[in-house]
Design a protein around this motif. Sequence first.
Motif, mmCIF file in Angstrom:
data_model
loop_
_atom_site.group_PDB
_atom_site.id
_atom_site.type_symbol
_atom_site.label_atom_id
_atom_site.label_comp_id
_atom_site.label_asym_id
_atom_site.label_seq_id
_atom_site.Cartn_x
_atom_site.Cartn_y
_atom_site.Cartn_z
ATOM 1 N N ALA A 2 0.831 -1.201 0.000
ATOM 2 C CA ALA A 2 0.000 0.000 0.000
ATOM 3 C C ALA A 2 0.867 1.253 0.000
ATOM 4 O O ALA A 2 1.879 1.327 0.682
ATOM 5 C CB ALA A 2 -0.897 -0.005 1.224
ATOM 6 N N ALA A 3 0.434 2.213 -0.781
ATOM 7 C CA ALA A 3 1.164 3.478 -0.841
ATOM 8 C C ALA A 3 0.558 4.438 0.176
ATOM 9 O O ALA A 3 -0.649 4.464 0.380
ATOM 10 C CB ALA A 3 1.079 4.060 -2.241
ATOM 11 N N LEU A 4 1.410 5.216 0.794
ATOM 12 C CA LEU A 4 0.961 6.219 1.743
ATOM 13 C C LEU A 4 0.389 7.385 0.953
ATOM 14 O O LEU A 4 1.038 7.932 0.068
ATOM 15 C CB LEU A 4 2.154 6.665 2.591
ATOM 16 C CG LEU A 4 1.876 7.295 3.933
ATOM 17 C CD1 LEU A 4 1.018 6.365 4.778
ATOM 18 C CD2 LEU A 4 3.167 7.546 4.658
ATOM 19 N N ARG A 5 -0.850 7.749 1.246
ATOM 20 C CA ARG A 5 -1.513 8.832 0.523
ATOM 21 C C ARG A 5 -1.794 9.980 1.481
ATOM 22 O O ARG A 5 -1.752 9.814 2.691
ATOM 23 C CB ARG A 5 -2.815 8.335 -0.097
ATOM 24 C CG ARG A 5 -3.832 7.865 0.933
ATOM 25 C CD ARG A 5 -5.190 7.626 0.325
ATOM 26 N NE ARG A 5 -6.125 7.053 1.276
ATOM 27 C CZ ARG A 5 -6.823 7.745 2.169
ATOM 28 N NH1 ARG A 5 -6.679 9.042 2.256
ATOM 29 N NH2 ARG A 5 -7.668 7.147 2.983
ATOM 30 N N GLY A 6 -2.085 11.135 0.917
ATOM 31 C CA GLY A 6 -2.478 12.275 1.738
ATOM 32 C C GLY A 6 -3.867 12.043 2.304
ATOM 33 O O GLY A 6 -4.611 11.188 1.839
ATOM 34 N N VAL A 17 -6.123 19.113 2.363
ATOM 35 C CA VAL A 17 -5.517 17.813 2.106
ATOM 36 C C VAL A 17 -4.108 17.864 2.687
ATOM 37 O O VAL A 17 -3.280 18.658 2.261
ATOM 38 C CB VAL A 17 -5.473 17.508 0.592
ATOM 39 C CG1 VAL A 17 -4.743 16.191 0.356
ATOM 40 C CG2 VAL A 17 -6.874 17.456 0.020
ATOM 41 N N LEU A 18 -3.878 17.032 3.699
ATOM 42 C CA LEU A 18 -2.549 16.961 4.296
ATOM 43 C C LEU A 18 -1.713 16.002 3.458
ATOM 44 O O LEU A 18 -2.100 14.853 3.262
ATOM 45 C CB LEU A 18 -2.636 16.466 5.743
ATOM 46 C CG LEU A 18 -3.395 17.378 6.696
ATOM 47 C CD1 LEU A 18 -3.514 16.728 8.059
ATOM 48 C CD2 LEU A 18 -2.726 18.722 6.813
ATOM 49 N N PRO A 19 -0.570 16.456 2.943
ATOM 50 C CA PRO A 19 0.220 15.611 2.046
ATOM 51 C C PRO A 19 0.866 14.431 2.774
ATOM 52 O O PRO A 19 1.049 14.441 3.995
ATOM 53 C CB PRO A 19 1.283 16.565 1.499
ATOM 54 C CG PRO A 19 1.375 17.655 2.503
ATOM 55 C CD PRO A 19 0.021 17.780 3.134
ATOM 56 N N ALA A 20 1.229 13.422 2.001
ATOM 57 C CA ALA A 20 1.815 12.194 2.551
ATOM 58 C C ALA A 20 3.156 12.457 3.229
ATOM 59 O O ALA A 20 3.569 11.693 4.094
ATOM 60 C CB ALA A 20 1.971 11.163 1.440
ATOM 61 N N ARG A 21 3.830 13.556 2.872
ATOM 62 C CA ARG A 21 5.138 13.835 3.479
ATOM 63 C C ARG A 21 5.039 14.115 4.977
ATOM 64 O O ARG A 21 6.016 14.009 5.712
ATOM 65 C CB ARG A 21 5.840 14.986 2.762
ATOM 66 C CG ARG A 21 5.169 16.327 2.941
ATOM 67 C CD ARG A 21 5.927 17.461 2.233
ATOM 68 N NE ARG A 21 5.121 18.634 2.120
ATOM 69 C CZ ARG A 21 4.884 19.495 3.105
ATOM 70 N NH1 ARG A 21 5.414 19.302 4.284
ATOM 71 N NH2 ARG A 21 4.120 20.551 2.910
ATOM 72 N N LEU A 22 3.835 14.465 5.465
ATOM 73 C CA LEU A 22 3.639 14.723 6.890
ATOM 74 C C LEU A 22 3.365 13.440 7.681
ATOM 75 O O LEU A 22 3.310 13.465 8.896
ATOM 76 C CB LEU A 22 2.469 15.690 7.093
ATOM 77 C CG LEU A 22 2.646 17.090 6.531
ATOM 78 C CD1 LEU A 22 1.381 17.906 6.725
ATOM 79 C CD2 LEU A 22 3.827 17.774 7.182
ATOM 80 N N LEU A 23 3.202 12.327 6.958
ATOM 81 C CA LEU A 23 2.873 11.052 7.591
ATOM 82 C C LEU A 23 4.079 10.124 7.596
ATOM 83 O O LEU A 23 4.861 10.103 6.646
ATOM 84 C CB LEU A 23 1.722 10.371 6.843
ATOM 85 C CG LEU A 23 0.415 11.147 6.798
ATOM 86 C CD1 LEU A 23 -0.549 10.481 5.835
ATOM 87 C CD2 LEU A 23 -0.202 11.224 8.174
ATOM 88 N N LEU A 51 2.438 17.095 13.531
ATOM 89 C CA LEU A 51 1.571 18.258 13.738
ATOM 90 C C LEU A 51 2.316 19.569 13.521
ATOM 91 O O LEU A 51 1.713 20.563 13.103
ATOM 92 C CB LEU A 51 0.960 18.220 15.143
ATOM 93 C CG LEU A 51 -0.114 17.161 15.357
ATOM 94 C CD1 LEU A 51 -0.618 17.201 16.793
ATOM 95 C CD2 LEU A 51 -1.259 17.343 14.394
ATOM 96 N N ASP A 52 3.629 19.586 13.794
ATOM 97 C CA ASP A 52 4.388 20.816 13.551
ATOM 98 C C ASP A 52 4.425 21.136 12.064
ATOM 99 O O ASP A 52 4.318 22.291 11.661
ATOM 100 C CB ASP A 52 5.815 20.678 14.101
ATOM 101 C CG ASP A 52 5.830 20.631 15.620
ATOM 102 O OD1 ASP A 52 4.916 21.219 16.235
ATOM 103 O OD2 ASP A 52 6.754 20.011 16.183
ATOM 104 N N GLY A 53 4.564 20.109 11.232
ATOM 105 C CA GLY A 53 4.551 20.309 9.786
ATOM 106 C C GLY A 53 3.175 20.670 9.263
ATOM 107 O O GLY A 53 3.040 21.363 8.257
#
Length: 149
Positions: A2-6, A17-23, A51-53
């Motif tokens: 599975a790919a990490l999605r926003g 939409v929170l981007p995947a880079r924050l996860l 949360l900071d990002g």
Amino acid sequence: MAALRGIEVHWSGGNVVLPARLLRARYARAGGPGGQNVNKVSTKVDLRLDLDGARELLGEAAVARLRKQLASRLDADGSLQVTSSEHRTRARNLEAALERLEAWLSDALRRPKTRRPTRPSRGSAERRLASKQKRGALKRTRSRDPHDD
């Protein structure tokens, strides 16, 4: 895999939409039933949101609200942590964790309606007083008459 999605967050302040880079997702072996699969495959998902990002997308007030509402879900770094191990596959656990995270964020960011005090209607006040009168009369009929002695 599975790919990490926003993730999409909807609340009264807007939709983001929170981007995947924050996860960040980490995987581990899950406990419980599953036979040999549970001993060999790392299907448990530990998902964390920075949360900071997210502050630049959500705003300072929204992040402060999240920290207060979801304080028990924060890790030592201040990231929001979600785990999922209810499914047998990594992809389904990741999807479940993402859905749970979206729901938590939407619920925590939704502002509760402000309570506006209202007055009881005239009819309800009259009904209340009438029931008090009736109850008092009932209690008066139960008492002994002091002049009977």
